[in-house]
Design a protein around this motif. Structure first.
Motif, mmCIF file in Angstrom:
data_model
loop_
_atom_site.group_PDB
_atom_site.id
_atom_site.type_symbol
_atom_site.label_atom_id
_atom_site.label_comp_id
_atom_site.label_asym_id
_atom_site.label_seq_id
_atom_site.Cartn_x
_atom_site.Cartn_y
_atom_site.Cartn_z
ATOM 1 N N LEU A 279 0.789 -1.219 0.000
ATOM 2 C CA LEU A 279 0.000 0.000 0.000
ATOM 3 C C LEU A 279 0.828 1.279 0.000
ATOM 4 O O LEU A 279 0.531 2.223 -0.743
ATOM 5 C CB LEU A 279 -0.922 -0.009 1.232
ATOM 6 C CG LEU A 279 -1.860 1.181 1.418
ATOM 7 C CD1 LEU A 279 -2.832 1.273 0.249
ATOM 8 C CD2 LEU A 279 -2.611 1.064 2.743
ATOM 9 N N VAL A 280 1.876 1.344 0.822
ATOM 10 C CA VAL A 280 2.604 2.600 1.028
ATOM 11 C C VAL A 280 3.189 3.158 -0.267
ATOM 12 O O VAL A 280 3.148 4.387 -0.482
ATOM 13 C CB VAL A 280 3.701 2.396 2.097
ATOM 14 C CG1 VAL A 280 4.650 3.589 2.143
ATOM 15 C CG2 VAL A 280 3.064 2.191 3.472
ATOM 16 N N PRO A 281 3.760 2.344 -1.190
ATOM 17 C CA PRO A 281 4.303 2.942 -2.423
ATOM 18 C C PRO A 281 3.263 3.692 -3.249
ATOM 19 O O PRO A 281 3.626 4.539 -4.066
ATOM 20 C CB PRO A 281 4.841 1.719 -3.189
ATOM 21 C CG PRO A 281 5.154 0.718 -2.114
ATOM 22 C CD PRO A 281 4.077 0.904 -1.094
ATOM 23 N N GLU A 282 1.969 3.417 -3.038
ATOM 24 C CA GLU A 282 0.928 4.083 -3.818
ATOM 25 C C GLU A 282 0.415 5.354 -3.145
ATOM 26 O O GLU A 282 -0.410 6.061 -3.724
ATOM 27 C CB GLU A 282 -0.253 3.123 -4.020
ATOM 28 C CG GLU A 282 0.119 1.812 -4.693
ATOM 29 C CD GLU A 282 -1.056 0.858 -4.771
ATOM 30 O OE1 GLU A 282 -2.164 1.256 -4.313
ATOM 31 O OE2 GLU A 282 -0.890 -0.264 -5.261
ATOM 32 N N LEU A 283 0.871 5.660 -1.934
ATOM 33 C CA LEU A 283 0.333 6.779 -1.169
ATOM 34 C C LEU A 283 1.229 8.008 -1.260
ATOM 35 O O LEU A 283 2.451 7.887 -1.398
ATOM 36 C CB LEU A 283 0.175 6.395 0.307
ATOM 37 C CG LEU A 283 -0.643 5.139 0.621
ATOM 38 C CD1 LEU A 283 -0.722 4.925 2.122
ATOM 39 C CD2 LEU A 283 -2.037 5.233 0.004
ATOM 40 N N ASP A 284 0.601 9.182 -1.147
ATOM 41 C CA ASP A 284 1.390 10.392 -1.012
ATOM 42 C C ASP A 284 1.642 10.641 0.474
ATOM 43 O O ASP A 284 1.193 9.887 1.341
ATOM 44 C CB ASP A 284 0.675 11.586 -1.666
ATOM 45 C CG ASP A 284 -0.722 11.817 -1.104
ATOM 46 O OD1 ASP A 284 -0.940 11.531 0.101
ATOM 47 O OD2 ASP A 284 -1.608 12.271 -1.853
ATOM 48 N N GLU A 285 2.370 11.698 0.789
ATOM 49 C CA GLU A 285 2.763 11.945 2.175
ATOM 50 C C GLU A 285 1.564 12.176 3.083
ATOM 51 O O GLU A 285 1.543 11.735 4.237
ATOM 52 C CB GLU A 285 3.714 13.145 2.240
ATOM 53 C CG GLU A 285 5.076 12.869 1.617
ATOM 54 C CD GLU A 285 6.064 13.984 1.895
ATOM 55 O OE1 GLU A 285 5.675 14.956 2.575
ATOM 56 O OE2 GLU A 285 7.224 13.861 1.453
ATOM 57 N N LEU A 286 0.571 12.863 2.576
ATOM 58 C CA LEU A 286 -0.608 13.146 3.375
ATOM 59 C C LEU A 286 -1.369 11.863 3.707
ATOM 60 O O LEU A 286 -1.805 11.654 4.844
ATOM 61 C CB LEU A 286 -1.512 14.127 2.636
ATOM 62 C CG LEU A 286 -2.785 14.559 3.367
ATOM 63 C CD1 LEU A 286 -2.452 15.206 4.689
ATOM 64 C CD2 LEU A 286 -3.595 15.498 2.483
ATOM 65 N N GLN A 287 -1.529 11.005 2.723
ATOM 66 C CA GLN A 287 -2.234 9.750 2.954
ATOM 67 C C GLN A 287 -1.458 8.860 3.925
ATOM 68 O O GLN A 287 -2.058 8.166 4.763
ATOM 69 C CB GLN A 287 -2.449 9.033 1.622
ATOM 70 C CG GLN A 287 -3.451 9.732 0.732
ATOM 71 C CD GLN A 287 -3.488 9.137 -0.665
ATOM 72 O OE1 GLN A 287 -2.470 8.664 -1.182
ATOM 73 N NE2 GLN A 287 -4.655 9.166 -1.279
ATOM 74 N N ILE A 288 -0.135 8.876 3.837
ATOM 75 C CA ILE A 288 0.663 8.095 4.784
ATOM 76 C C ILE A 288 0.460 8.611 6.201
ATOM 77 O O ILE A 288 0.348 7.846 7.160
ATOM 78 C CB ILE A 288 2.154 8.140 4.387
ATOM 79 C CG1 ILE A 288 2.379 7.346 3.092
ATOM 80 C CG2 ILE A 288 3.030 7.565 5.503
ATOM 81 C CD1 ILE A 288 3.793 7.419 2.567
ATOM 82 N N ALA A 289 0.378 9.940 6.351
ATOM 83 C CA ALA A 289 0.169 10.520 7.682
ATOM 84 C C ALA A 289 -1.178 10.114 8.255
ATOM 85 O O ALA A 289 -1.297 9.793 9.442
ATOM 86 C CB ALA A 289 0.279 12.046 7.613
ATOM 87 N N VAL A 290 -2.222 10.102 7.420
ATOM 88 C CA VAL A 290 -3.546 9.699 7.902
ATOM 89 C C VAL A 290 -3.563 8.204 8.208
ATOM 90 O O VAL A 290 -4.144 7.774 9.208
ATOM 91 C CB VAL A 290 -4.624 10.070 6.860
ATOM 92 C CG1 VAL A 290 -6.003 9.613 7.340
ATOM 93 C CG2 VAL A 290 -4.628 11.565 6.609
ATOM 94 N N LEU A 291 -2.922 7.399 7.379
ATOM 95 C CA LEU A 291 -2.826 5.959 7.653
ATOM 96 C C LEU A 291 -2.118 5.705 8.976
ATOM 97 O O LEU A 291 -2.550 4.868 9.782
ATOM 98 C CB LEU A 291 -2.061 5.271 6.514
ATOM 99 C CG LEU A 291 -1.674 3.808 6.746
ATOM 100 C CD1 LEU A 291 -2.913 2.932 6.845
ATOM 101 C CD2 LEU A 291 -0.746 3.312 5.634
ATOM 102 N N ALA A 292 -1.029 6.442 9.231
ATOM 103 C CA ALA A 292 -0.264 6.231 10.463
ATOM 104 C C ALA A 292 -1.063 6.582 11.702
ATOM 105 O O ALA A 292 -0.757 6.096 12.802
ATOM 106 C CB ALA A 292 1.017 7.064 10.422
ATOM 107 N N ASP A 293 -2.091 7.409 11.550
ATOM 108 C CA ASP A 293 -2.893 7.828 12.701
ATOM 109 C C ASP A 293 -4.094 6.910 12.932
ATOM 110 O O ASP A 293 -4.844 7.114 13.878
ATOM 111 C CB ASP A 293 -3.380 9.262 12.499
ATOM 112 C CG ASP A 293 -3.876 9.888 13.793
ATOM 113 O OD1 ASP A 293 -3.208 9.730 14.823
ATOM 114 O OD2 ASP A 293 -4.943 10.531 13.771
ATOM 115 N N SER A 294 -4.273 5.895 12.097
ATOM 116 C CA SER A 294 -5.408 4.989 12.269
ATOM 117 C C SER A 294 -5.177 4.057 13.451
ATOM 118 O O SER A 294 -4.055 3.873 13.912
ATOM 119 C CB SER A 294 -5.628 4.166 10.996
ATOM 120 O OG SER A 294 -4.538 3.270 10.788
#
Length: 311
Positions: A279-294
């Protein structure tokens, strides 16, 4: 352990104690009768004879109470196993009495350009059109993750839906997250990740470790990318961003003493690791930040730090 399970365990242990007392009284009565009605000797017993008599009196009593002690220990383990099965069948966020556990208000994070405010996506949609628009999580709501049966496989779900599913619903009124979770569970691979995450968070909640009460120190998106590419050790140590000492000690103790939790935790870490790699290679920085907060990611950071996954 729930109140009902504790009451049943105590009742069974009291019954075993009464049995032990009854056997002890019966044995002492037999010894007394033998002493009163047995043949009287004219010679004084030797030291060895006295030792044999004492051992003959004490050893049966010791065996009785060893058996009682083992029985009480078995009852405790049986009650804990039954309580654990009950916890696994309860929705997330409920305490041992079946009540919803209130979520504590989260501290407001400091402003930072790469990470969104806690539980929310940044407002400017034009800057990141594909970002997850996570709804605010007011502190008086209840955290609830519900179980759904997987349906027929459909087309791959979008990133926004997947991240919302990994955070689980905030409650029965969080319809967007519930719909996202239903869609994600239709995918067999995602279903394994979500169910393992749900099992871990449920077990942690049973020990008063709630993901909403463990805001992590955000790791840069580059660190998540390095981890997804397979790098381990000090280069990804920032992923262990949960520093709550009490939670870390509780999880470490559970990993050492609870074989069921240890297997469940490693199962979750393995599946979530694989999801990040895809999943992570397909995400931008903002999406990674939201994913990390789940909630799923918080559980991953907490367990990964205890297990040594981040060096």
């Amino acid at each position: 352990m729930s109140l009902v399970a504790r009451a049943k365990s105590l009742a069974n242990r009291d019954a075993l104690t009464r049995v032990g007392l009854a056997l002890t009284a019966a044995w002492l009565l037999l010894v007394l009768l033998f002493w009163l009605l047995g043949p009287t000797g004219t010679t004084e017993p030797s030291g060895l004879g006295r030792l044999v008599r004492v051992m003959g009196l004490v050893l049966p009593l010791a065996l009785i109470w060893v058996g009682v002690s083992l029985g009480r220990s078995i009852e405790i383990l049986r009650a804990e196993a039954a309580d654990l099965r009950q916890q696994l069948g309860r929705p997330l966020g409920q305490d041992s009495h079946g009540r919803d556990a209130a979520r504590a208000p989260m501290p407001a994070p400091t402003a930072r350009p790469a990470a969104p405010p806690h539980g929310q996506a940044p407002a400017p949609a034009a800057a990141a059109p594909s970002a997850v628009a996570a709804r605010p999580r007011p502190g008086d709501q209840r955290q609830t993750a519900m179980r759904f049966e997987p349906g027929q496989a459909q087309a791959p779900i979008d990133v926004t839906t997947l991240i919302r599913a990994l955070n689980f619903p905030d409650g029965p009124d969080d319809h967007e997250a519930i719909d996202a979770l239903r869609q994600a569970l239709r995918d067999p691979d995602l279903s394994r990740v979500l169910r393992s995450a749900q099992d871990v968070v449920t077990l942690l909640a049973g020990h008063d470790v709630y993901m909403d009460m463990l805001p992590p120190n955000p790791a840069p998106a580059a660190v998540w990318r390095r981890f997804a590419e397979g790098q381990r050790g000090s280069g990804v140590a920032a992923l262990g961003g949960i520093h709550d000492r009490e939670a870390l000690e509780t999880v470490a103790q559970m990993m050492r003493q609870d074989e069921i939790f240890r297997d469940t935790a490693h199962h979750f870490l393995r599946h979530f690791d694989g999801l990040l790699a895809r999943l992570v290679p397909e995400l931008d920085e903002l999406q990674i930040a939201v994913l990390a907060d789940s909630r799923s990611s918080r559980a991953f950071m907490l367990l990964g730090r205890v297990a040594g996954s981040f060096g």
